[in-house]
Design an enzyme around this catalytic site. Structure first.
Site, PDB file in Angstrom:
ATOM      1  N   CYS A 115       0.874  -1.167   0.000  1.00 25.73           N
ATOM      2  CA  CYS A 115       0.000   0.000   0.000  1.00 25.73           C
ATOM      3  C   CYS A 115       0.906   1.211   0.000  1.00 25.73           C
ATOM      4  O   CYS A 115       1.540   1.524   1.011  1.00 25.73           O
ATOM      5  CB  CYS A 115      -0.923   0.013   1.213  1.00 25.73           C
ATOM      6  SG  CYS A 115      -2.009   1.466   1.253  1.00 25.73           S
ATOM      7  N   CYS A 118      -0.581   4.435   2.356  1.00 23.21           N
ATOM      8  CA  CYS A 118      -0.663   4.323   3.825  1.00 23.21           C
ATOM      9  C   CYS A 118      -0.374   2.875   4.208  1.00 23.21           C
ATOM     10  O   CYS A 118       0.750   2.418   4.064  1.00 23.21           O
ATOM     11  CB  CYS A 118      -2.002   4.808   4.337  1.00 23.21           C
ATOM     12  SG  CYS A 118      -3.427   4.079   3.477  1.00 23.21           S
ATOM     13  N   SER A 119      -1.381   2.159   4.682  1.00 22.25           N
ATOM     14  CA  SER A 119      -1.163   0.763   5.059  1.00 22.25           C
ATOM     15  C   SER A 119      -2.451  -0.041   4.925  1.00 22.25           C
ATOM     16  O   SER A 119      -2.785  -0.853   5.790  1.00 22.25           O
ATOM     17  CB  SER A 119      -0.629   0.663   6.488  1.00 22.25           C
ATOM     18  OG  SER A 119      -1.510   1.305   7.390  1.00 22.25           O
ATOM     19  N   CYS A 120      -3.200   0.189   3.837  1.00 23.45           N
ATOM     20  CA  CYS A 120      -4.426  -0.576   3.602  1.00 23.45           C
ATOM     21  C   CYS A 120      -4.097  -2.064   3.529  1.00 23.45           C
ATOM     22  O   CYS A 120      -3.131  -2.463   2.863  1.00 23.45           O
ATOM     23  CB  CYS A 120      -5.091  -0.120   2.319  1.00 23.45           C
ATOM     24  SG  CYS A 120      -5.741   1.570   2.406  1.00 23.45           S
TER      25      CYS A 120
END
Length: 215
Positions: A115, A118-120
């Site tokens: 991702c 961000c950190s999906c």
């Protein structure tokens, strides 16, 4: 690279040392402390949520999905066609797999998920994301030099094989369907699920290989 490392950085994890925590993690810990001290949050409830993701949801659901795909050709096709629909019945309590897309590894193609913004991450299928998944080094380098990043994780992809990088978003989360290990003919879904690792479903690892005789 071990599952405790991420590209460009090496940490020795000691949960008793706050120096190992990122600025964001320190802020989260401070906020959690304040909420608990003021009585807004029950620490037992927080522990229960974490335990649920680690022991009941976690990568266990993803491993069961992969094992089913390895043993059931019709389910495999359904998973690759509509992963959200195929994964839904595997939920511990309710639906899982929303916005999920499954991508399949083959001898000619290796998939890796990142991702970049961000950190999906598909929490409901893979559980808590590893620290390195959220790191800037992983998010930036995976797109630019995926083959090098994979080598750091201990995964060597043949030069003739294609590497596809999938960028998760809030609308789309990815699950890698790794190749079934050789020597597992006749194994049950439960036995196969034990070979499926979290990293193999992100693409930064491979399934475990059978050790010795069939279990």
């Amino acid at each position: 690279m071990s599952t405790h490392d991420h590209p460009g950085h090496h940490h020795h994890h000691d949960h008793g040392e706050t120096s190992d925590l990122s600025e964001t993690e320190l802020r989260v810990r401070a906020l959690q402390t304040i909420l608990i001290e003021k009585g807004y949050t029950d620490p037992a409830a927080l522990d229960a949520i974490v335990e649920t993701y680690e022991t009941k949801i976690g990568p266990h659901i993803g491993a069961r999905i992969v094992a089913r795909a390895w043993t059931d050709p019709a389910f495999r096709e359904a998973l690759l066609t509509d992963a959200s629909k195929a994964a839904a019945p595997f939920g511990h309590e309710g639906r899982v797999g929303d916005h999920l897309v499954a991508v399949e590894n083959t001898p000619d193609r290796h998939n890796i998920v990142v991702c970049t913004l961000c950190s999906c991450y598909p929490w409901d299928v893979l559980g808590l994301p590893p620290v390195w998944y959220k790191s800037f080094a992983y998010r930036s380098r995976t797109v630019k030099e995926p083959r090098a990043v994979l080598r750091e994780f201990g995964v060597t992809v043949p030069e003739q094989a294609e590497i596809r990088v999938w960028d998760s978003t809030a609308e789309v989360r990815y699950l890698v369907l790794p190749e079934r290990p050789a020597g597992t003919e006749g194994w049950s879904e439960e036995q196969l699920a034990e070979l499926v690792t979290r990293d193999s479903m992100i693409g930064t690892g491979l399934p475990r290989t059978p050790a010795g005789d069939r279990p």
